[in-house]
Every structure is written in structure tokens, then in C-alpha cells.
Design a protein around this motif. Structure first.
Motif, short mmCIF file in Angstrom:
data_model
loop_
_atom_site.label_atom_id
_atom_site.label_comp_id
_atom_site.label_asym_id
_atom_site.label_seq_id
_atom_site.Cartn_x
_atom_site.Cartn_y
_atom_site.Cartn_z
N PHE A 17 0.83 -1.21 0.00
CA PHE A 17 0.00 0.00 0.00
C PHE A 17 0.86 1.26 0.00
N ALA A 18 1.98 1.22 0.74
CA ALA A 18 2.87 2.38 0.78
C ALA A 18 3.45 2.67 -0.61
N TYR A 19 3.77 1.60 -1.35
CA TYR A 19 4.34 1.80 -2.67
C TYR A 19 3.30 2.24 -3.68
N VAL A 20 2.07 1.81 -3.50
CA VAL A 20 1.00 2.33 -4.36
C VAL A 20 0.88 3.84 -4.17
N ASN A 21 0.89 4.26 -2.91
CA ASN A 21 0.81 5.70 -2.61
C ASN A 21 2.02 6.44 -3.17
N ASN A 22 3.21 5.82 -3.05
CA ASN A 22 4.42 6.46 -3.58
C ASN A 22 4.37 6.61 -5.10
N ILE A 23 3.86 5.61 -5.78
CA ILE A 23 3.78 5.66 -7.25
C ILE A 23 2.82 6.77 -7.69
#
Length: 267
Positions: free
Chosen positions: A133-139
């Protein structure tokens, strides 16, 4: 208001780690279903146990402890590592043992294969919730930064919140691209460790060999404790390499246990 662009290599690293966080658990689940005939109930119980044990019960403890002694713990890396590792080990391994004993065994579903599936559920949901989820937000944020679309969102904030948002956005753009790749690799290692620990706790629940529960507690504590300290004193790549060695050792031991033939054990 100047926000550094997020390098393409960093965005690729985010996508790479996101694919690992989702793809590895999915492939492991499909493999166990097809080759080992493991049951989905183990997967669901593993995922639910992680959520309840770590995101509800453990967080309740953290709230109380950090309200009482947060400054002392946060200002001492050794104490912080000791407390965090102990809390994670106790909540996760005791919950793992309880669920295997109380639910899987009573339903005659506590098999070696379902223990592996439990580990996939436990480690898989951790990978998705903690890193995925953190990487989805980062992308998404990286796209908005590089396209200029983030400016309108920042202008809608008051001065104090805008300053905080700018700090986080600057960190995203200035972080070494390698870190985004290592995030996914670290999560795969944690996933493998959760499966190995599930094999150990399975032995404790199935055969009453409590020494394996104690060993699972010790391994979980040791890996977490050492990882926190390594991150403080060593370069990230070196810390990840040591983590790889520790997880490989735990996985090898669990593999030996998994295939160990015990006459009359019924496992």
C-alpha cells in the motif's frame, strides 16, 4: 515552491517492489493449492491473525507503552530494538500457535501443507499492508509530482500542513533509487521467514513439542532485534545481506523439519 522530480529509476523500483509484495504471495498460494492441495482456510486464518495480533492488539500495547515511556524508548536504539522485537515476537508467535491449535487442529486441518498456507497468509497480508500500500501511494504521488499535478493539492493546505507535505515530498524525490528496490526484497525475506516460523509453530501445535514455539519466539525476536540495530550502524545493502543470511538459515532449518520423517507422528 520547488519539489524535486522523482527519478524514473525510483518509480521502476517502486513498481518492482509492489509486484513482489503482491505477486510472490499469490504465486505461493497458487503453488500450494495445486501441488500440495493446501486449503484456503489456512491462508485466511494467517491473514486474519496478522491483522488482529499486530494491527490491533500489538498497537494497543504500543499506545500504552509509548504514552508511559515513549521518550525513553525512542531515544535509546537498543531499548527501542529490544522492545519492538519482543512485542512482535510474542504477539505474532503466540497468536500463530493459538490459531493453529484452536482452529486448524480442532477442525482436523492442521497439516504440514496448511501450515505453509498459513504462513503465506500471514506473510502475504503483511507484505501487502506494510509495503504494498505504501508503494501504491508512492507511485501515485510520484506521478503527481513529475506531472505537476501536486501543486494544486499543496495550495489547498494551510501553511503548517504545506510545510510538512513538502518535507515528505522532498524525501521521496531525494531518496536513493536503490532503496525502493530493497524495500520489496526485504519484504520477500520477511515473507519467507513467516513461512519458516509457521513450520516451527506447527510442530509445537501438532506434536506438543513446545520447544519449537520457544525457538520460533527466539528466531523472530533475534531477526527483528538485529535488523533494527543493523539499520542504525551499517549501510542498507550490508544490513539486507545479513538479513538474507539469517532468513536463509531459518528457512533451511524449517525445510529440514518439514521433510523430517517421524515414525508414528502422523504429520
Amino acid at each position: 515552491m520547488t519539489i524535486p522530480q522523482v527519478p524514473v529509476s525510483s518509480i521502476i523500483g517502486m513498481i518492482f517492489s509492489l509486484i513482489l509484495c503482491i505477486g510472490v504471495p499469490v504465486l505461493a498460494c497458487l503453488f500450494l493449492r495445486k501441488k500440495c492441495h493446501a486449503e484456503i482456510s489456512g491462508l485466511l486464518l494467517g491473514a486474519l491473525t496478522f491483522i488482529v495480533a499486530t494491527m490491533v492488539l500489538e498497537q494497543m500495547l504500543h499506545t500504552v507503552v509509548f504514552m508511559a515511556a515513549g521518550e525513553i524508548i525512542n531515544n535509546n536504539i537498543w531499548l527501542y530494538a529490544l522492545y519492538g522485537a519482543a512485542a512482535a515476537a510474542v504477539f505474532e508467535e503466540c497468536a500463530r500457535y493459538f490459531v493453529m491449535k484452536r482452529f486448524l487442529q480442532r477442525r482436523n486441518q492442521l497439516t504440514r501443507e496448511n501450515a505453509l498456507m498459513y504462513g503465506v497468509g500471514h506473510g502475504g497480508i503483511e507484505a501487502i499492508l506494510v509495503t504494498g500500500f505504501a508503494y501504491v501511494n508512492n507511485i501515485i504521488t510520484s506521478y503527481l509530482i513529475n506531472s505537476g499535478g501536486i501543486t494544486a493539492n499543496l495550495e489547498a493546505l494551510d501553511e503548517a500542513n504545506r510545510a510538512l507535505a513538502l518535507q515528505s515530498l522532498e524525501v521521496l524525490g531525494n531518496t536513493d533509487s536503490l532503496m525502493f528496490y530493497l524495500g520489496g526484497i526485504e519484504r520477500v525475506l520477511a515473507f519467507a521467514l513467516q513461512i519458516a516460523l509457521s513450520v516451527l509453530v506447527y510442530r509445537a501445535a501438532k506434536l506438543g513439542q513446545r520447544q519449537y514455539l520457544i525457538l520460533a519466539l527466539a528466531i523472530h525476536f533475534g531477526v527483528n532485534f538485529i535488523t533494527v540495530l543493523l539499520a542504525q550502524y551499517l549501510p542498507v545493502a550490508a544490513a539486507e545481506l545479513i538479513l538474507l543470511v539469517m532468513v536463509a538459515g531459518a528457512a533451511w532449518f524449517a525445510y529440514r523439519l518439514y521433510h523430517q520423517a517421524e515414525e508414528g507422528a502422523g504429520i
